[in-house]
Design a protein around this motif. Structure first.
Motif, PDB file in Angstrom:
ATOM      1  N   THR A  77      -2.368  -7.150   4.463  1.00 40.16           N
ATOM      2  CA  THR A  77      -3.279  -6.951   3.332  1.00 40.16           C
ATOM      3  C   THR A  77      -3.430  -8.266   2.576  1.00 40.16           C
ATOM      4  OG1 THR A  77      -2.603  -4.640   3.115  1.00 40.16           O
ATOM      5  CG2 THR A  77      -3.704  -5.659   1.223  1.00 40.16           C
ATOM      6  N   GLU A  81      -6.010  -7.454  -2.944  1.00 43.77           N
ATOM      7  CA  GLU A  81      -6.860  -6.394  -2.416  1.00 43.77           C
ATOM      8  C   GLU A  81      -6.052  -5.116  -2.240  1.00 43.77           C
ATOM      9  OE1 GLU A  81      -9.005  -7.453   1.044  1.00 43.77           O
ATOM     10  OE2 GLU A  81      -9.789  -9.338   0.208  1.00 43.77           O
ATOM     11  N   VAL A  88      -2.167  -2.142  -4.571  1.00 44.85           N
ATOM     12  CA  VAL A  88      -2.661  -3.517  -4.672  1.00 44.85           C
ATOM     13  C   VAL A  88      -1.458  -4.458  -4.718  1.00 44.85           C
ATOM     14  CG1 VAL A  88      -3.990  -5.164  -6.050  1.00 44.85           C
ATOM     15  CG2 VAL A  88      -4.747  -2.777  -5.883  1.00 44.85           C
TER      16      VAL A  88
END
Length: 321
Positions: A77, A81, A88
């Protein structure tokens, strides 16, 4: 008629003794620190990073070494984001879905522990041998200094690799992983003692010719007591400078050894191990897996090194402006 004696002058009250902190605030070293922006900034950066690593279990968003909290679908990730689970991650995640910020904080604890322990070990060994060689002289001085000369002719990382390899060959295979950190501390410490020994030896040779050492000998004080109680406190200034710079070098050496795969085990990753893992994904687009651990290592080593440079200038009157 007798004249009256002249009135006595009023006795002035003695000035109250200044406290430790008042004397420290007005000392030359702290004055130099307050007027050196590089030293102030580097000390704040180093202190922040060290405290963040020490209190990692309380400030890290996740526990990267708890398999129950890992989400494999959150792997790779990007920073900032939302992952597939909706979480997050500020620094992104690695290939196993671990929060990179938490992993860096926990990895910094290992790097700092190895760096501090190896520096303390090399300082203790080097100061003891250098003090013995400089105060005693003779054959002992020759042997210790020739060994130090031979060691200084090779890069410290090669000596650490050699010591680490020999130790791993002696330790039983079932105990190698549990003792890997201690072997790493031993290897880095034995690779860096010579600088302390040479510095202390030179300073001890100067101090042993002074009058207070001769007076202690006349009074019958034993040689070891003179060396450790009288000579050693007068040679600690250069030792503190070398220790500060050696701490930064020890952290880099630990990262180098872990990057080469001969450092701490994967179950206790340090900054070097995280950099080695991130290097595998650099050219596939996951740059953050390498970038953030490398940035942490650079900031930590650079701030400690700049502090060592300032301390060298502050403790050496010839280098003061």
């Amino acid at each position: 008629m007798t004249e009256a004696p002249p009135p006595e002058a009023p006795v002035e009250a003695a000035a109250p003794a200044r406290g430790f902190w008042a004397r420290f605030w007005d000392s030359d070293v702290f004055w130099s620190y307050r007027h050196n922006p590089v030293a102030v900034v580097s000390s704040l950066v180093a202190l922040t990073l060290i405290l963040a690593a020490v209190f990692a279990p309380w400030i890290a968003p996740h526990d990267p070494f708890n398999p129950a909290t890992l989400q494999l679908m959150d792997g790779f990730t990007p920073p900032g984001e939302a992952a597939m689970s909706g979480t997050v991650y500020r620094f992104g995640t690695d290939d196993q879905g671990r929060d990179l910020l938490s992993t860096i904080l926990y990895g910094s604890r290992v790097s700092l522990f190895v760096g501090f322990a190896a520096t303390l070990f090399s300082m203790t060994l080097g100061v003891s041998l250098g003090l013995f060689a400089g105060y005693r002289g003779g054959l002992a001085d020759t042997i210790i200094m020739r060994v130090a000369d031979v060691q200084l002719s090779f890069p410290a990382i090669l000596i650490a690799l050699l010591i680490f390899g020999v130790a791993q060959g002696v330790i039983p295979p079932n105990k190698q992983e549990s003792m890997a950190i201690w072997v790493l501390i031993l290897a880095i410490g034995l690779a860096n003692w010579a600088q302390f020994a040479r510095t202390v030896r030179g300073a001890a040779m100067v101090e042993r010719q002074k009058d207070y050492v001769s007076a202690a000998r006349i009074m019958g004080v034993p040689g070891p007591a003179i060396a450790f109680k009288h000579v050693l406190p007068n040679v600690l200034g250069p030792v503190l400078v070398i220790a500060t710079i050696s701490l930064a070098l020890a952290i880099i050496e630990e990262a180098t050894l872990s990057y080469l795969g001969v450092g701490v085990p994967p179950t206790q990753p340090s900054l070097g191990t995280l950099i080695r893992i991130g290097q595998r994904f650099l050219f596939s687009g996951e740059w953050w897996i390498l970038f953030f651990p490398a940035l942490m290592l650079i900031l930590l080593a650079l701030s400690v090194n700049l502090l060592g440079d300032w301390l060298r200038d502050a403790l050496n009157p010839k280098l003061r402006q």
